[in-house]
Write a protein that holds these residues in place. Structure first.
Motif, PDB file in Angstrom:
ATOM      1  N   ALA A 142      65.985 -22.739  20.817  1.00  7.49           N
ATOM      2  CA  ALA A 142      65.183 -21.915  21.716  1.00  7.49           C
ATOM      3  C   ALA A 142      63.707 -22.272  21.648  1.00  7.49           C
ATOM      4  N   SER A 143      63.042 -22.111  22.775  1.00 10.20           N
ATOM      5  CA  SER A 143      61.591 -22.229  22.830  1.00 10.20           C
ATOM      6  C   SER A 143      61.047 -21.086  23.672  1.00 10.20           C
ATOM      7  N   PHE A 144      59.828 -20.648  23.340  1.00 10.81           N
ATOM      8  CA  PHE A 144      59.233 -19.479  23.979  1.00 10.81           C
ATOM      9  C   PHE A 144      57.798 -19.777  24.384  1.00 10.81           C
ATOM     10  N   GLU A 145      57.332 -19.073  25.406  1.00 12.10           N
ATOM     11  CA  GLU A 145      55.932 -19.124  25.798  1.00 12.10           C
ATOM     12  C   GLU A 145      55.331 -17.739  25.650  1.00 12.10           C
ATOM     13  N   LYS A 146      54.189 -17.673  24.954  1.00 13.32           N
ATOM     14  CA  LYS A 146      53.457 -16.425  24.737  1.00 13.32           C
ATOM     15  C   LYS A 146      54.369 -15.353  24.144  1.00 13.32           C
ATOM     16  N   ILE A 147      54.819 -15.590  22.935  1.00 14.87           N
ATOM     17  CA  ILE A 147      55.739 -14.666  22.279  1.00 14.87           C
ATOM     18  C   ILE A 147      54.995 -13.727  21.339  1.00 14.87           C
ATOM     19  N   ASN A 148      55.382 -12.467  21.352  1.00 13.94           N
ATOM     20  CA  ASN A 148      54.900 -11.448  20.413  1.00 13.94           C
ATOM     21  C   ASN A 148      56.063 -11.046  19.520  1.00 13.94           C
ATOM     22  N   ILE A 149      55.919 -11.180  18.220  1.00 18.48           N
ATOM     23  CA  ILE A 149      56.968 -10.813  17.265  1.00 18.48           C
ATOM     24  C   ILE A 149      56.480  -9.630  16.441  1.00 18.48           C
TER      25      ILE A 149
END
Length: 207
Positions: A142-149
């Motif tokens: 998986a890859s994400f853009e602008k992720i908040n964890i």
């Protein structure tokens, strides 16, 4: 949706889904919060589950607007599939505002035979709007853009109308891509679901 959470986002990057899931579920504080909320009956299912899991795979998922949090789902009262769960399942809710899935496969084991569904091949991916999936296992690259964890699940706003409960660990991203997606699911809902080249049949093996 309004949110008191302010995010500057995070740079786009490649994430191993299993490591990502471990981060999501591994913190002791998350477990404590889940226990407290489930004890109070705060987390509720969208509908009563059959308790029969199904497998979903796709060569690729592309999504705009992604949110994820934990929830407690319930089977129908007296379900023969309760086992030792008491009819309750702690699951991962994954929601995508707009999703496209290439070479989708879904299979359900039904007493020695498998009901299998395929769609989204030949250059025409499956498309869904407000796709919400309840799973206990998710894998893929998986890859994400602008992720908040670590965002409070009650403040998630990337998927309109979908958010978790106050005090529950959540995360969200502007975009998500998962290659070689594999999910072990208990429920799926969508506002719209388009399945080009749909095929359903009984088969000897699943996805």
């Amino acid at each position: 949706m309004s949110s008191e959470y302010t995010s500057t986002g995070a740079p786009h990057g490649k994430v191993r889904w299993r490591r990502f899931a471990a981060t999501f579920l591994g913190a002791g504080a998350v477990g404590a919060a889940m226990i407290a909320l489930t004890a109070q009956g705060v987390l509720a299912a969208q509908f009563s589950l059959s308790g029969i899991p199904f497998t979903v795979t796709a060569d690729r998922l592309d999504g705009t607007g992604f949110a994820q949090f934990a929830t407690l789902d319930h089977m129908a009262p007296g379900s023969p599939n309760e086992g030792d769960t008491g009819g309750q399942l702690v699951l991962i809710v994954s929601a995508i505002d707009q999703a496209k899935l290439t070479n989708l496969c879904q299979s359900i084991e039904m007493g020695g035979i498998v009901l299998k569904l395929t769609a989204g091949d030949e250059g025409r991916p499956v498309s869904a709007r407000t796709l919400v999936v309840d799973s206990d296992v998710i894998s893929g690259d998986a890859s994400f853009e602008k992720i908040n964890i670590g965002q409070d699940a009650s403040t998630l706003d990337t998927v309109p109308g979908v958010r978790g409960n106050l005090g529950v660990f959540g995360q969200q991203a502007d975009k998500v891509t998962i290659v070689n997606l594999r999910q072990h699911n208990y429920a799926t809902t969508a506002a719209t679901f388009s399945l080009p080249h749909l095929r359903m049949q009984f088969a000897s093996e699943g996805c």
